[in-house]
Design a protein around this motif. Structure first.
Motif, PDB file in Angstrom:
ATOM      1  N   ALA A 155     -43.163  49.285  17.054  1.00 51.13           N
ATOM      2  CA  ALA A 155     -43.109  49.837  18.413  1.00 51.13           C
ATOM      3  C   ALA A 155     -43.489  48.720  19.371  1.00 51.13           C
ATOM      4  N   LYS A 156     -42.665  48.551  20.417  1.00 49.04           N
ATOM      5  CA  LYS A 156     -42.934  47.496  21.397  1.00 49.04           C
ATOM      6  C   LYS A 156     -42.875  48.102  22.796  1.00 49.04           C
ATOM      7  N   PRO A 157     -43.880  47.780  23.618  1.00 44.20           N
ATOM      8  CA  PRO A 157     -43.860  48.301  24.995  1.00 44.20           C
ATOM      9  C   PRO A 157     -42.777  47.592  25.815  1.00 44.20           C
ATOM     10  N   ILE A 158     -42.186  48.357  26.735  1.00 41.98           N
ATOM     11  CA  ILE A 158     -41.126  47.832  27.600  1.00 41.98           C
ATOM     12  C   ILE A 158     -41.549  48.050  29.056  1.00 41.98           C
ATOM     13  N   VAL A 159     -41.489  46.980  29.853  1.00 42.40           N
ATOM     14  CA  VAL A 159     -41.790  47.053  31.289  1.00 42.40           C
ATOM     15  C   VAL A 159     -40.613  46.422  32.026  1.00 42.40           C
ATOM     16  N   ARG A 160     -39.965  47.232  32.841  1.00 42.30           N
ATOM     17  CA  ARG A 160     -38.776  46.789  33.593  1.00 42.30           C
ATOM     18  C   ARG A 160     -37.725  46.176  32.658  1.00 42.30           C
ATOM     19  N   ALA A 161     -37.479  46.845  31.562  1.00 41.19           N
ATOM     20  CA  ALA A 161     -36.471  46.490  30.561  1.00 41.19           C
ATOM     21  C   ALA A 161     -36.800  45.200  29.808  1.00 41.19           C
ATOM     22  N   GLN A 162     -38.041  44.725  29.898  1.00 45.50           N
ATOM     23  CA  GLN A 162     -38.464  43.506  29.198  1.00 45.50           C
ATOM     24  C   GLN A 162     -39.715  43.813  28.369  1.00 45.50           C
ATOM     25  N   SER A 163     -39.963  42.961  27.377  1.00 45.90           N
ATOM     26  CA  SER A 163     -41.166  43.123  26.559  1.00 45.90           C
ATOM     27  C   SER A 163     -41.872  41.781  26.429  1.00 45.90           C
ATOM     28  N   ASN A 164     -43.185  41.834  26.259  1.00 50.63           N
ATOM     29  CA  ASN A 164     -43.959  40.617  26.000  1.00 50.63           C
ATOM     30  C   ASN A 164     -43.780  40.151  24.551  1.00 50.63           C
ATOM     31  N   TYR A 165     -43.231  41.020  23.722  1.00 54.75           N
ATOM     32  CA  TYR A 165     -42.987  40.701  22.322  1.00 54.75           C
ATOM     33  C   TYR A 165     -41.521  40.322  22.147  1.00 54.75           C
ATOM     34  N   PRO A 166     -41.242  39.477  21.178  1.00 55.51           N
ATOM     35  CA  PRO A 166     -39.833  39.117  20.940  1.00 55.51           C
ATOM     36  C   PRO A 166     -39.031  40.356  20.542  1.00 55.51           C
ATOM     37  N   LEU A 167     -37.844  40.475  21.105  1.00 53.84           N
ATOM     38  CA  LEU A 167     -36.967  41.619  20.821  1.00 53.84           C
ATOM     39  C   LEU A 167     -35.795  41.161  19.969  1.00 53.84           C
ATOM     40  N   SER A 168     -35.448  41.993  18.986  1.00 55.67           N
ATOM     41  CA  SER A 168     -34.276  41.689  18.166  1.00 55.67           C
ATOM     42  C   SER A 168     -33.009  42.020  18.961  1.00 55.67           C
ATOM     43  N   ALA A 169     -31.888  41.572  18.454  1.00 48.37           N
ATOM     44  CA  ALA A 169     -30.606  41.852  19.124  1.00 48.37           C
ATOM     45  C   ALA A 169     -30.357  43.359  19.194  1.00 48.37           C
ATOM     46  N   GLU A 170     -30.733  44.084  18.152  1.00 47.48           N
ATOM     47  CA  GLU A 170     -30.527  45.536  18.128  1.00 47.48           C
ATOM     48  C   GLU A 170     -31.444  46.236  19.133  1.00 47.48           C
ATOM     49  N   GLU A 171     -32.653  45.754  19.292  1.00 47.88           N
ATOM     50  CA  GLU A 171     -33.572  46.333  20.267  1.00 47.88           C
ATOM     51  C   GLU A 171     -33.064  46.090  21.690  1.00 47.88           C
ATOM     52  N   ILE A 172     -32.580  44.900  21.943  1.00 47.52           N
ATOM     53  CA  ILE A 172     -31.989  44.598  23.255  1.00 47.52           C
ATOM     54  C   ILE A 172     -30.783  45.492  23.506  1.00 47.52           C
ATOM     55  N   GLN A 173     -29.974  45.684  22.465  1.00 45.76           N
ATOM     56  CA  GLN A 173     -28.792  46.551  22.579  1.00 45.76           C
ATOM     57  C   GLN A 173     -29.212  47.998  22.860  1.00 45.76           C
ATOM     58  N   ALA A 174     -30.267  48.481  22.220  1.00 42.26           N
ATOM     59  CA  ALA A 174     -30.755  49.847  22.452  1.00 42.26           C
ATOM     60  C   ALA A 174     -31.258  49.993  23.884  1.00 42.26           C
ATOM     61  N   ILE A 175     -31.974  48.979  24.386  1.00 42.44           N
ATOM     62  CA  ILE A 175     -32.459  49.013  25.775  1.00 42.44           C
ATOM     63  C   ILE A 175     -31.283  49.040  26.741  1.00 42.44           C
ATOM     64  N   ASP A 176     -30.285  48.201  26.492  1.00 37.47           N
ATOM     65  CA  ASP A 176     -29.101  48.184  27.363  1.00 37.47           C
ATOM     66  C   ASP A 176     -28.376  49.525  27.351  1.00 37.47           C
ATOM     67  N   LYS A 177     -28.245  50.131  26.176  1.00 36.13           N
ATOM     68  CA  LYS A 177     -27.602  51.452  26.079  1.00 36.13           C
ATOM     69  C   LYS A 177     -28.383  52.496  26.879  1.00 36.13           C
ATOM     70  N   ALA A 178     -29.712  52.437  26.766  1.00 31.33           N
ATOM     71  CA  ALA A 178     -30.552  53.405  27.493  1.00 31.33           C
ATOM     72  C   ALA A 178     -30.373  53.217  28.990  1.00 31.33           C
ATOM     73  N   ARG A 179     -30.373  51.992  29.451  1.00 34.82           N
ATOM     74  CA  ARG A 179     -30.236  51.720  30.890  1.00 34.82           C
ATOM     75  C   ARG A 179     -28.877  52.184  31.429  1.00 34.82           C
ATOM     76  N   LYS A 180     -27.856  52.087  30.575  1.00 31.96           N
ATOM     77  CA  LYS A 180     -26.501  52.479  30.987  1.00 31.96           C
ATOM     78  C   LYS A 180     -26.229  53.962  30.733  1.00 31.96           C
ATOM     79  N   GLY A 181     -27.171  54.644  30.110  1.00 28.14           N
ATOM     80  CA  GLY A 181     -26.988  56.074  29.832  1.00 28.14           C
ATOM     81  C   GLY A 181     -26.104  56.332  28.637  1.00 28.14           C
ATOM     82  N   GLN A 182     -25.971  55.363  27.754  1.00 28.52           N
ATOM     83  CA  GLN A 182     -25.168  55.511  26.545  1.00 28.52           C
ATOM     84  C   GLN A 182     -26.096  55.817  25.381  1.00 28.52           C
ATOM     85  N   ARG A 183     -25.649  56.668  24.471  1.00 29.19           N
ATOM     86  CA  ARG A 183     -26.474  56.941  23.296  1.00 29.19           C
ATOM     87  C   ARG A 183     -25.790  56.353  22.147  1.00 29.19           C
TER      88      ARG A 183
END
Length: 167
Positions: free
Chosen positions: A139-167
């Motif tokens: 589990a990694k905290p997200i602030v303004r779509a960014q994290s202080n921890y390194p994010l994997s490509a899949e985690e970045i993709q999940a964040i982008d999907k959430a921001r765009k309203g895609q599931r």
């Protein structure tokens, strides 16, 4: 003389037509005034009926008291609405899910990353890595779509999907 009669008849016809138009206009004005008079008369009757049942000062005091109660309730509702609005901004509104294979020897897309974000792109990203011999969850905290921890490509993709309203 005959010409004079024709001119007189023509002028008389115009005069009669003008009188008819003016009469219709007057009739419409009378109907409008009558409807406004009827409405005013009904309001007057209602007021007189209320005045007959009690003292004018008492009625005014009662109405002022009701108005104050209404204003107090309205202010209470405004405060509650403000609190609800604040809570709604912080609630999870955006969800993005990515399923994938974390390892070549494991199929069926059993690993996942889920981003859970509020309206300001704050929240968490959860990742579950499934392998044949072990499973790990992050589990990694997200602030303004960014994290202080390194994010994997899949985690970045999940964040982008959430921001765009895609599931």
């Amino acid at each position: 003389m005959q010409e004079l009669m024709m001119i007189f008849n023509k002028n008389m016809s115009l005069f009669i037509l003008f009188a008819i138009v003016l009469g219709l206009f007057d009739f419409i004005v009378v109907i409008i005034i009558n409807s406004k008079y009827t409405k005013l008369k009904n309001q007057y009757k209602k007021l007189i009926k209320e005045l007959e049942t009690g003292d004018v000062i008492e009625l005014l005091t009662k109405n002022i008291s009701r108005n104050e109660e209404f204003n107090e309730k309205l202010e209470k509702f405004r405060k509650e609405l403000s609190m609800i609005d604040s809570e709604m901004k912080a609630s999870i509104k955006k969800v993005g899910i990515v399923r994938y294979n974390a390892f070549n020897d494991v199929g069926s897309d059993l690993s996942f990353s889920i981003a859970l974000l509020d309206s300001e792109d704050n929240g968490i990203v959860l990742s579950g890595i499934y392998g044949r011999n072990e499973t790990a969850t992050f589990a990694k905290p997200i602030v303004r779509a960014q994290s202080n921890y390194p994010l994997s490509a899949e985690e970045i993709q999940a964040i982008d999907k959430a921001r765009k309203g895609q599931r």
